[in-house]
Design an enzyme around this catalytic site. Structure first.
Site, PDB file in Angstrom:
ATOM      1  N   LYS A  22       0.797  -1.309   0.089  1.00 55.82           N
ATOM      2  CA  LYS A  22      -0.037   0.089   0.133  1.00 55.82           C
ATOM      3  C   LYS A  22       0.733   1.380  -0.010  1.00 55.82           C
ATOM      4  O   LYS A  22       0.699   2.117  -0.643  1.00 55.82           O
ATOM      5  CB  LYS A  22      -0.764   0.187   1.421  1.00 55.82           C
ATOM      6  CG  LYS A  22      -1.737   1.330   1.427  1.00 55.82           C
ATOM      7  CD  LYS A  22      -2.505   1.070   2.840  1.00 55.82           C
ATOM      8  CE  LYS A  22      -1.712   1.635   3.992  1.00 55.82           C
ATOM      9  NZ  LYS A  22      -1.513   2.849   4.351  1.00 55.82           N
ATOM     10  N   CYS A 116      -5.487  11.983  12.706  1.00 53.09           N
ATOM     11  CA  CYS A 116      -6.066  10.545  12.476  1.00 53.09           C
ATOM     12  C   CYS A 116      -5.893  10.095  13.922  1.00 53.09           C
ATOM     13  O   CYS A 116      -5.382  10.504  14.628  1.00 53.09           O
ATOM     14  CB  CYS A 116      -5.557   9.863  11.332  1.00 53.09           C
ATOM     15  SG  CYS A 116      -3.911   9.162  11.851  1.00 53.09           S
ATOM     16  N   ARG A 121      -0.271  14.348  12.895  1.00 54.58           N
ATOM     17  CA  ARG A 121       0.152  13.909  11.814  1.00 54.58           C
ATOM     18  C   ARG A 121       0.343  15.251  10.777  1.00 54.58           C
ATOM     19  O   ARG A 121      -0.447  15.572   9.744  1.00 54.58           O
ATOM     20  CB  ARG A 121      -0.886  13.048  10.697  1.00 54.58           C
ATOM     21  CG  ARG A 121      -1.308  11.714  11.531  1.00 54.58           C
ATOM     22  CD  ARG A 121      -0.164  10.713  11.638  1.00 54.58           C
ATOM     23  NE  ARG A 121       0.232  10.350  10.456  1.00 54.58           N
ATOM     24  CZ  ARG A 121      -0.078   9.114   9.798  1.00 54.58           C
ATOM     25  NH1 ARG A 121      -1.276   8.770  10.248  1.00 54.58           N
ATOM     26  NH2 ARG A 121       0.539   8.675   8.750  1.00 54.58           N
ATOM     27  N   ASP A 305       4.421   0.334  12.201  1.00 48.27           N
ATOM     28  CA  ASP A 305       3.532  -0.389  11.615  1.00 48.27           C
ATOM     29  C   ASP A 305       3.153  -1.599  11.902  1.00 48.27           C
ATOM     30  O   ASP A 305       2.245  -2.313  11.523  1.00 48.27           O
ATOM     31  CB  ASP A 305       3.320  -0.080  10.087  1.00 48.27           C
ATOM     32  CG  ASP A 305       3.223   1.224   9.439  1.00 48.27           C
ATOM     33  OD1 ASP A 305       3.125   1.728   8.403  1.00 48.27           O
ATOM     34  OD2 ASP A 305       2.785   2.014  10.309  1.00 48.27           O
TER      35      ASP A 305
HETATM   36  C1  EPZ Z   1       3.992   6.638   6.349  1.00 45.97           C
HETATM   37  O1  EPZ Z   1       3.361   7.959   7.202  1.00 45.97           O
HETATM   38  C2  EPZ Z   1       3.216   5.646   6.195  1.00 45.97           C
HETATM   39  N1  EPZ Z   1       2.159   5.876   5.447  1.00 45.97           N
HETATM   40  C3  EPZ Z   1       2.756   5.175   7.715  1.00 45.97           C
HETATM   41  O2  EPZ Z   1       1.823   4.183   7.579  1.00 45.97           O
HETATM   42  C4  EPZ Z   1       4.039   5.161   8.514  1.00 45.97           C
HETATM   43  O3  EPZ Z   1       3.361   4.783   9.973  1.00 45.97           O
HETATM   44  C5  EPZ Z   1       4.651   6.171   8.675  1.00 45.97           C
HETATM   45  O4  EPZ Z   1       5.218   6.705   7.572  1.00 45.97           O
HETATM   46  C6  EPZ Z   1       5.922   6.008   9.583  1.00 45.97           C
HETATM   47  O5  EPZ Z   1       6.611   4.769   8.942  1.00 45.97           O
HETATM   48  C7  EPZ Z   1       2.528   6.098   3.898  1.00 45.97           C
HETATM   49  O6  EPZ Z   1       3.494   5.730   3.513  1.00 45.97           O
HETATM   50  C8  EPZ Z   1       1.366   6.376   3.172  1.00 45.97           C
HETATM   51  P1  EPZ Z   1       6.012  10.279   8.738  1.00 45.97           P
HETATM   52  P2  EPZ Z   1       3.960   9.662   7.127  1.00 45.97           P
HETATM   53  O7  EPZ Z   1       6.090  11.626   7.850  1.00 45.97           O
HETATM   54  O8  EPZ Z   1       4.789   9.829   5.927  1.00 45.97           O
HETATM   55  C9  EPZ Z   1       6.170  13.488  12.266  1.00 45.97           C
HETATM   56  C10 EPZ Z   1       0.029   2.734   7.873  1.00 45.97           C
HETATM   57  O9  EPZ Z   1      -0.259   2.104   8.859  1.00 45.97           O
HETATM   58  N2  EPZ Z   1       5.948  14.577  10.997  1.00 45.97           N
HETATM   59  O10 EPZ Z   1       7.223   9.505   8.411  1.00 45.97           O
HETATM   60  O11 EPZ Z   1       2.842  10.441   7.358  1.00 45.97           O
HETATM   61  C11 EPZ Z   1       4.900  12.508  12.129  1.00 45.97           C
HETATM   62  O12 EPZ Z   1       3.847  13.175  12.857  1.00 45.97           O
HETATM   63  C12 EPZ Z   1       0.666   3.945   7.831  1.00 45.97           C
HETATM   64  O13 EPZ Z   1       0.214   2.142   6.609  1.00 45.97           O
HETATM   65  C13 EPZ Z   1       5.889  15.726  11.257  1.00 45.97           C
HETATM   66  O14 EPZ Z   1       5.986  16.231  12.470  1.00 45.97           O
HETATM   67  O15 EPZ Z   1       4.781   9.425   8.352  1.00 45.97           O
HETATM   68  C14 EPZ Z   1       5.608  11.416  12.863  1.00 45.97           C
HETATM   69  O16 EPZ Z   1       5.464  11.578  14.377  1.00 45.97           O
HETATM   70  C15 EPZ Z   1       0.211   4.592   9.160  1.00 45.97           C
HETATM   71  N3  EPZ Z   1       5.741  16.626  10.485  1.00 45.97           N
HETATM   72  C16 EPZ Z   1       6.818  11.286  12.168  1.00 45.97           C
HETATM   73  O17 EPZ Z   1       7.261  12.702  11.895  1.00 45.97           O
HETATM   74  C17 EPZ Z   1       5.758  16.304   9.149  1.00 45.97           C
HETATM   75  O18 EPZ Z   1       5.378  17.188   7.977  1.00 45.97           O
HETATM   76  C18 EPZ Z   1       6.918  10.195  11.265  1.00 45.97           C
HETATM   77  O19 EPZ Z   1       6.187  10.585  10.231  1.00 45.97           O
HETATM   78  C19 EPZ Z   1       5.791  15.030   8.766  1.00 45.97           C
HETATM   79  C20 EPZ Z   1       5.939  14.172   9.678  1.00 45.97           C
END
Ligand code: EPZ
Length: 418
Positions: A22, A116, A121, A305
């Site tokens: 996905k 969410c 997020r 995840d």
């Molecule tokens: C991706 O989400 C995945 N989704 C998530 O999978 C996964 O849990 C996550 O990466 C971590 O591996 C997709 O790839 C579509 P991040 P993403 O930006 O990119 C903070 C699932 O179950 N952050 O790596 O949204 C954030 O809050 C889903 O399949 C900021 O603060 O995650 C988090 O604490 C759930 N500001 C950390 O960074 C930002 O601009 C990592 O988030 C972006 C992120």
């Protein structure tokens, strides 16, 4: 609304096939916006989030055709650059259209995703990165409006946290920027490598695949290309953990063992026998489960995840396991539901202390988010008696035919109208 009913205690056996990832398919689909020529993706999973993303792409004028797991995307004519709140609020990954739309069209209006179940997020890293490439971003009425006169300009983007979709958004935008972009502290998840491969096939100049520093030399145009979606490592890990929980032995096929280094190490430490093949993993549970400690980290560390899923496993172990969730601020909602099944778990801030009791009992439970629902399925497979899991639409977002695959491997599992 549907529910899943599971009669626990039936060992798993045979083969459990994994679908395309996905979290690879979604960015690969977003990349079609970068080119006026068709993109062909293979091994695309049949998931609710994929269908939602196609609806979103359609709203920009993208035409598509799906035949089984082959998806053809044609973004030759873009008629709108606005991603509506109605669609974005159901799937945060919609933010992935921001970079490509801005780079191709010079403008994009994307609803802020909102939080969410698992956390706030925010997308500040995405917005700061695009500004480094020359984007003028305005926030108004819950939307981000990004625009640039002419082309984006290459620059250096350094992430505070290695954001997965943040890296993907900036990477896609940089492929059409003028000059060189350097992305530092980039995320290294395999799904990003899959996107790098597609973008290079489209004519992009990218160095540093799978490293924390990506160097992109912008080009004027990108042409069409084909790309295979990598196997879903989280789906594969979920099934490996399921065998560990209920017992038996099975082979998870159509997967890539190289993408699960941290999980395989932890499952071996928990006492499971794991044999890695080229595109399969054989797993068997011979003796009692040992407790292991878990700390979620960016790739190649233990994936957040799979945290909910391995917690379900640890409730069945012979000791104490400390599970620290370092990525998201609210990813323990499965704990309350596991309590209903007899699990002994104490949450203390970002850690959960699991005291393995060796057994769980079936109960009516409720799915709260995608991976929490997978955790409840694993617990139900091992529990004594029957478990009813409601709100399984969460599961449909990220698991392609989970009921069919587990039932073919010996589980007593069925789907019913709520
Ligand atoms: C991706 O989400 C995945 N989704 C998530 O999978 C996964 O849990 C996550 O990466 C971590 O591996 C997709 O790839 C579509 P991040 P993403 O930006 O990119 C903070 C699932 O179950 N952050 O790596 O949204 C954030 O809050 C889903 O399949 C900021 O603060 O995650 C988090 O604490 C759930 N500001 C950390 O960074 C930002 O601009 C990592 O988030 C972006 C992120």
């Amino acid at each position: 609304m549907d529910k899943i009913v599971i009669e626990g205690g039936y060992l798993l056996h045979g083969e459990i096939p994994v679908s395309g990832a996905k979290n690879a398919a979604l960015p690969l689909m977003a990349a079609c916006l970068l080119s006026a020529e068709p993109i062909i993706l293979r091994n695309v999973p049949d998931l609710r989030d994929v269908r939602t993303f196609l609806t979103l792409l359609e709203s920009f004028g993208v035409k598509w055709q799906k035949d089984g797991t082959v998806l053809v995307l044609d973004a030759s004519t873009i008629t709108s650059c606005e991603a509506s709140y109605e669609l974005v609020k159901t799937m945060r990954a919609s933010v992935l259209v921001l970079g490509p739309l801005l780079a191709r069209m010079g403008t994009a209006r994307v609803s802020l995703p909102g939080g969410c179940a698992i956390g706030a997020r925010p997308i500040n890293f995405h917005l700061q990165g695009l500004e480094k490439l020359g984007s003028q971003n305005e926030l108004s009425q819950g939307y981000v409006e990004a625009k640039v006169e002419g082309r984006l300009q290459g620059g250096t983007v350094c992430f505070d946290i290695p954001s997965v979709t943040g890296t993907e958004n900036i990477l896609m935008a940089a492929t059409l920027a003028e000059g060189i972009t350097v992305i530092k502290n980039a995320a290294r998840e395999p799904e990003i490598g899959n996107l790098v491969d597609l973008l290079i096939a489209m004519g992009a100049g990218i160095k540093g695949k799978d490293s924390d520093t990506l160097v992109v030399e912008g080009v004027k145009k990108l042409h069409g290309a084909e790309q295979e979606v990598i196997p879903d490592r989280i789906e594969a890990g979920t099934y490996l953990i399921a065998v560990g929980a209920v017992g038996g032995e099975a082979t998870v096929t159509h997967c890539n063992p190289q993408h699960l280094p941290a999980l395989l190490e932890k499952l071996r430490a928990a006492g499971l026998s794991i044999e890695e093949g080229q595109d399969r993993i054989h797993v068997a549970r011979k003796g009692p489960l040992k407790s292991v400690d878990i700390k979620t980290m960016p790739y190649p560390g233990f994936p957040t995840d799979l945290q909910a899923q391995i917690m379900a496993l640890m409730t069945l172990s012979d000791g104490l396991s400390v599970i620290a969730e370092t990525i998201f601020e609210n990813r323990f909602m499965h704990v309350a539901e596991l309590h209903r099944m007899g699990a002994d778990i104490k949450v203390d801030g970002h850690s959960a202390i699991v005291t393995g009791t060796g057994r769980l009992s079936g109960a009516p439970v409720m799915a709260t988010d995608l991976r929490a629902s997978a955790s409840l399925v694993i617990a139900a497979l091992a529990a004594e008696g029957e478990t009813h899991i409601s709100r399984v639409y969460h599961l449909d977002r990220g698991y392609d035919d989970l009921v069919g695959k587990l039932s073919a491997a010996g589980a007593r599992i069925r789907r019913e109208k709520e």
